[in-house]
Design a protein around this motif. Structure first.
Motif, mmCIF file in Angstrom:
data_model
loop_
_atom_site.group_PDB
_atom_site.id
_atom_site.type_symbol
_atom_site.label_atom_id
_atom_site.label_comp_id
_atom_site.label_asym_id
_atom_site.label_seq_id
_atom_site.Cartn_x
_atom_site.Cartn_y
_atom_site.Cartn_z
ATOM 1 N N TRP A 165 9.693 -0.211 -5.207
ATOM 2 C CA TRP A 165 9.399 -1.110 -6.322
ATOM 3 C C TRP A 165 10.511 -2.145 -6.458
ATOM 4 C CZ3 TRP A 165 5.069 -0.451 -9.601
ATOM 5 C CH2 TRP A 165 4.369 0.742 -9.439
ATOM 6 N N ARG A 166 10.127 -3.319 -6.940
ATOM 7 C CA ARG A 166 11.103 -4.333 -7.332
ATOM 8 C C ARG A 166 10.532 -5.113 -8.503
ATOM 9 N NH1 ARG A 166 14.070 -7.855 -2.867
ATOM 10 N NH2 ARG A 166 15.424 -8.153 -4.685
ATOM 11 N N TYR A 167 11.319 -5.222 -9.558
ATOM 12 C CA TYR A 167 10.925 -6.029 -10.711
ATOM 13 C C TYR A 167 9.534 -5.661 -11.243
ATOM 14 C CZ TYR A 167 14.753 -8.583 -8.599
ATOM 15 O OH TYR A 167 15.969 -8.890 -8.029
ATOM 16 N N ASP A 168 9.300 -4.353 -11.392
ATOM 17 C CA ASP A 168 8.043 -3.821 -11.938
ATOM 18 C C ASP A 168 6.849 -3.995 -11.009
ATOM 19 O OD1 ASP A 168 8.539 -2.442 -14.257
ATOM 20 O OD2 ASP A 168 8.308 -4.155 -15.580
ATOM 21 N N LEU A 169 7.066 -4.418 -9.770
ATOM 22 C CA LEU A 169 5.971 -4.635 -8.830
ATOM 23 C C LEU A 169 6.181 -3.813 -7.563
ATOM 24 C CD1 LEU A 169 5.644 -8.526 -9.084
ATOM 25 C CD2 LEU A 169 4.150 -6.830 -10.149
ATOM 26 N N LYS A 170 5.079 -3.429 -6.950
ATOM 27 C CA LYS A 170 5.158 -2.728 -5.668
ATOM 28 C C LYS A 170 5.696 -3.710 -4.623
ATOM 29 C CE LYS A 170 0.777 -1.593 -6.159
ATOM 30 N NZ LYS A 170 0.571 -1.646 -7.635
ATOM 31 N N GLN A 171 6.810 -3.347 -4.008
ATOM 32 C CA GLN A 171 7.401 -4.237 -3.001
ATOM 33 C C GLN A 171 8.266 -3.421 -2.038
ATOM 34 O OE1 GLN A 171 8.561 -8.116 -4.218
ATOM 35 N NE2 GLN A 171 10.348 -8.185 -2.896
ATOM 36 N N GLY A 172 8.027 -3.621 -0.749
ATOM 37 C CA GLY A 172 8.717 -2.849 0.276
ATOM 38 C C GLY A 172 7.687 -2.052 1.059
ATOM 39 N N PHE A 173 7.914 -0.762 1.161
ATOM 40 C CA PHE A 173 6.966 0.117 1.852
ATOM 41 C C PHE A 173 6.448 1.156 0.876
ATOM 42 C CE2 PHE A 173 5.577 3.754 4.274
ATOM 43 C CZ PHE A 173 4.926 3.197 5.355
ATOM 44 N N GLY A 174 5.129 1.399 0.933
ATOM 45 C CA GLY A 174 4.572 2.400 0.037
ATOM 46 C C GLY A 174 3.172 2.801 0.433
ATOM 47 N N ALA A 175 2.728 3.901 -0.160
ATOM 48 C CA ALA A 175 1.384 4.425 0.097
ATOM 49 C C ALA A 175 0.609 4.457 -1.207
ATOM 50 C CB ALA A 175 1.464 5.824 0.698
ATOM 51 N N TYR A 176 -0.616 3.907 -1.179
ATOM 52 C CA TYR A 176 -1.480 3.890 -2.358
ATOM 53 C C TYR A 176 -2.701 4.763 -2.061
ATOM 54 C CZ TYR A 176 -3.516 2.037 -6.657
ATOM 55 O OH TYR A 176 -4.014 1.911 -7.921
ATOM 56 N N TYR A 177 -2.951 5.717 -2.959
ATOM 57 C CA TYR A 177 -4.055 6.655 -2.800
ATOM 58 C C TYR A 177 -5.138 6.328 -3.838
ATOM 59 C CZ TYR A 177 -0.357 9.093 -0.314
ATOM 60 O OH TYR A 177 0.682 9.401 0.546
ATOM 61 N N TYR A 178 -6.326 5.956 -3.370
ATOM 62 C CA TYR A 178 -7.406 5.533 -4.249
ATOM 63 C C TYR A 178 -8.269 6.715 -4.680
ATOM 64 C CZ TYR A 178 -6.114 0.871 -2.648
ATOM 65 O OH TYR A 178 -5.411 -0.285 -2.368
ATOM 66 N N PRO A 179 -8.954 6.597 -5.817
ATOM 67 C CA PRO A 179 -9.788 7.710 -6.304
ATOM 68 C C PRO A 179 -10.895 8.120 -5.343
ATOM 69 C CG PRO A 179 -9.454 6.069 -8.033
ATOM 70 C CD PRO A 179 -8.933 5.470 -6.767
ATOM 71 N N ASN A 180 -11.403 7.181 -4.530
ATOM 72 C CA ASN A 180 -12.493 7.504 -3.602
ATOM 73 C C ASN A 180 -12.005 8.122 -2.297
ATOM 74 O OD1 ASN A 180 -11.295 5.313 -2.419
ATOM 75 N ND2 ASN A 180 -13.139 4.073 -2.244
ATOM 76 N N GLY A 181 -10.692 8.360 -2.190
ATOM 77 C CA GLY A 181 -10.142 8.969 -0.985
ATOM 78 C C GLY A 181 -9.544 7.981 -0.009
ATOM 79 N N ASP A 182 -9.733 6.682 -0.234
ATOM 80 C CA ASP A 182 -9.119 5.677 0.630
ATOM 81 C C ASP A 182 -7.595 5.714 0.487
ATOM 82 O OD1 ASP A 182 -11.693 5.011 1.154
ATOM 83 O OD2 ASP A 182 -11.593 2.958 0.393
ATOM 84 N N ILE A 183 -6.911 5.323 1.554
ATOM 85 C CA ILE A 183 -5.448 5.312 1.544
ATOM 86 C C ILE A 183 -4.946 4.041 2.224
ATOM 87 C CG2 ILE A 183 -3.326 6.475 2.275
ATOM 88 C CD1 ILE A 183 -4.921 9.077 2.430
ATOM 89 N N TYR A 184 -4.054 3.338 1.549
ATOM 90 C CA TYR A 184 -3.340 2.241 2.200
ATOM 91 C C TYR A 184 -1.880 2.624 2.318
ATOM 92 C CZ TYR A 184 -0.836 -2.073 3.076
ATOM 93 O OH TYR A 184 0.006 -3.004 3.622
ATOM 94 N N GLU A 185 -1.334 2.448 3.506
ATOM 95 C CA GLU A 185 0.075 2.756 3.752
ATOM 96 C C GLU A 185 0.686 1.617 4.543
ATOM 97 O OE1 GLU A 185 1.507 5.843 6.673
ATOM 98 O OE2 GLU A 185 1.958 6.897 4.799
ATOM 99 N N GLY A 186 1.714 0.999 3.979
ATOM 100 C CA GLY A 186 2.325 -0.117 4.682
ATOM 101 C C GLY A 186 3.169 -0.976 3.777
ATOM 102 N N ALA A 187 3.270 -2.251 4.140
ATOM 103 C CA ALA A 187 4.148 -3.184 3.447
ATOM 104 C C ALA A 187 3.477 -3.758 2.194
ATOM 105 C CB ALA A 187 4.543 -4.318 4.393
ATOM 106 N N TRP A 188 4.322 -4.010 1.182
ATOM 107 C CA TRP A 188 3.892 -4.634 -0.071
ATOM 108 C C TRP A 188 4.858 -5.766 -0.401
ATOM 109 C CZ3 TRP A 188 -0.291 -2.666 -3.035
ATOM 110 C CH2 TRP A 188 -0.804 -1.441 -2.605
ATOM 111 N N PHE A 189 4.341 -6.766 -1.108
ATOM 112 C CA PHE A 189 5.201 -7.850 -1.582
ATOM 113 C C PHE A 189 4.640 -8.382 -2.892
ATOM 114 C CE2 PHE A 189 6.701 -12.334 -1.578
ATOM 115 C CZ PHE A 189 8.067 -12.071 -1.610
#
Length: 301
Positions: free
Chosen positions: A89-113
Motif C-alpha cells: 500500500w501507498r497513500y491509502d491505495l494499493k501500490q506495489g505487488f499484491g493479490a486480490y481475491y474476489y468473491p466469485n473465486g477470481d484472483i488477480y496477483e501482480g503489480a498495482w499503481f
C-alpha cells in the motif's frame, strides 16, 4: 490539540492509550471513533503510524502498516462483499505487488499503481478455469500477454482489454495455429443507418474550435474481437510473439517512511516468505511472488 480528523480531541470519540509531552496520541492505544469505526495499534504525533488494525463500521477491516494516518506498507484488507487484498500500500491505495481475491473465486496477483492493476500481472477466472498473464495499464489489459486454457494457450497482444493483431494458439498436440484478431462491430449493438456515421463525424468536427485538439478516440467501443486463422505449423518457439515486460513507474511523491514510532509491544515485523502451514505449496504464496517481483524491479533499475 494536534491530531488527525475525528481523533484530535478527547471529546470526540473514545481513546485509551499513550500520549507524548504535547498531549498528542503517541505510542500504543485504541480508539472508538464517532462514526463507529475502531482502531487499535500504534500512533505517532497524533496520527495512526506503524502496525495497527482498523475495523470499519460496515464490516471492512485493514490489518497492516500505517504512515501518517494512511495505509502505507504491507497490509491485509477485507471488504464487506467478502473480497480481500493482501500486499503493498501507498497513500491509502494499493501500490506495489499484491493479490486480490474476489468473491466469485477470481484472483488477480501482480503489480498495482495508485489503486489499479498496472504492470505485469496474472488474472485467474475461476468459473472457466482460464488464466491471463500479461500487462495492465490503469486497470485494463494492454500490450503483450497470453491466455491459458485447459488444453491450449494463446499468445498475442491486447488493446484496451480486447485481443488485437497477430498472435498464435499453441495446442498440447505440439502444433501452432497462426492468425490475427480483428475488431468488428458488435452485432448486438444497433448499427448506424446509411450516412449516420459520417454525419456524426461532421458534427464532432464542427464542435472543435480553431486550434483545439480532438480527444483520443477509443476505436474498441462497440467492437468485438474475431479470430482470423491463417495457417498451422509445428510448434516453433521462435514464432511466438514478444513476452510481456514490466512497465516503468514514475511516482514523484516523497516517501513517508521516515515518520515512525517505536513501541515494546506493537513493533511491525516484515512477513516471512516461509510456509505458515505444514505441507503448504510455496509456489502459491503471494509473499514469494512479491519478493520475486521486487527483485526483478530492482534489476530493471
Amino acid at each position: 490539540m494536534k491530531g488527525e480528523a475525528g481523533e484530535d480531541e478527547d471529546t470526540i470519540g473514545i481513546y485509551v492509550g499513550g500520549r507524548n509531552a504535547e498531549g498528542d496520541r503517541h505510542g500504543e492505544g485504541w480508539a472508538l471513533l464517532p462514526n463507529g469505526d475502531f482502531y487499535q495499534g500504534c500512533y505517532c504525533r497524533g496520527m495512526r503510524n506503524g502496525k495497527g488494525l482498523y475495523v470499519f463500521k460496515n464490516g471492512a477491516r485493514y490489518d497492516g502498516e500505517w504512515r501518517r494516518a494512511m495505509k502505507y506498507g504491507v497490509g491485509h484488507m477485507t471488504y464487506p462483499d467478502g473480497s480481500s487484498y493482501e500486499g503493498d500500500w501507498r497513500y491509502d491505495l494499493k501500490q506495489g505487488f499484491g493479490a486480490y481475491y474476489y468473491p466469485n473465486g477470481d484472483i488477480y496477483e501482480g503489480a498495482w499503481f495508485k489503486g489499479k492493476r498496472h504492470g505485469l500481472g496474472t488474472y485467474f477466472h475461476a468459473e472457466h478455469q482460464v488464466k491471463f498473464m500479461g500487462t495492465w495499464v490503469e486497470g485494463v489489459m494492454e500490450g503483450p500477454g497470453q491466455i491459458m486454457y485447459p488444453r491450449v494457450r494463446f499468445h498475442g497482444s491486447w488493446c484496451r482489454g480486447l485481443p488485437r493483431g497477430p498472435g498464435c494458439f499453441v495446442f498440447d498436440t505440439n502444433c501452432m495455429q497462426h492468425g490475427f484478431y480483428e475488431l468488428i462491430k458488435d452485432p448486438k449493438h444497433e448499427e448506424y443507418g446509411e450516412g449516420e456515421e459520417e454525419k456524426d463525424k461532421e458534427q464532432n468536427d464542427e464542435k472543435l474550435g480553431e486550434g483545439e485538439q480532438e480527444d483520443e478516440i477509443d476505436d474498441t467501443l462497440g467492437k468485438i474481437a474475431v479470430w482470423r486463422a491463417r495457417n498451422v505449423t509445428a510448434y516453433i518457439p521462435e514464432f511466438l510473439p514478444p513476452e510481456p515486460v514490466p512497465l516503468p513507474i514514475h511516482d514523484s511523491v516523497p516517501s513517508l517512511s521516515r515518520e515512525s514510532v517505536t513501541t515494546d509491544l506493537l513493533q511491525f515485523e516484515p512477513p516471512s516468505a516461509a510456509s505458515e502451514h505444514e505441507g503448504r505449496d510455496d509456489n502459491d504464496s503471494w509473499l514469494l511472488h512479491r519478493e520475486k517481483f521486487l527483485e526483478e524491479a530492482e534489476q530493471k533499475e
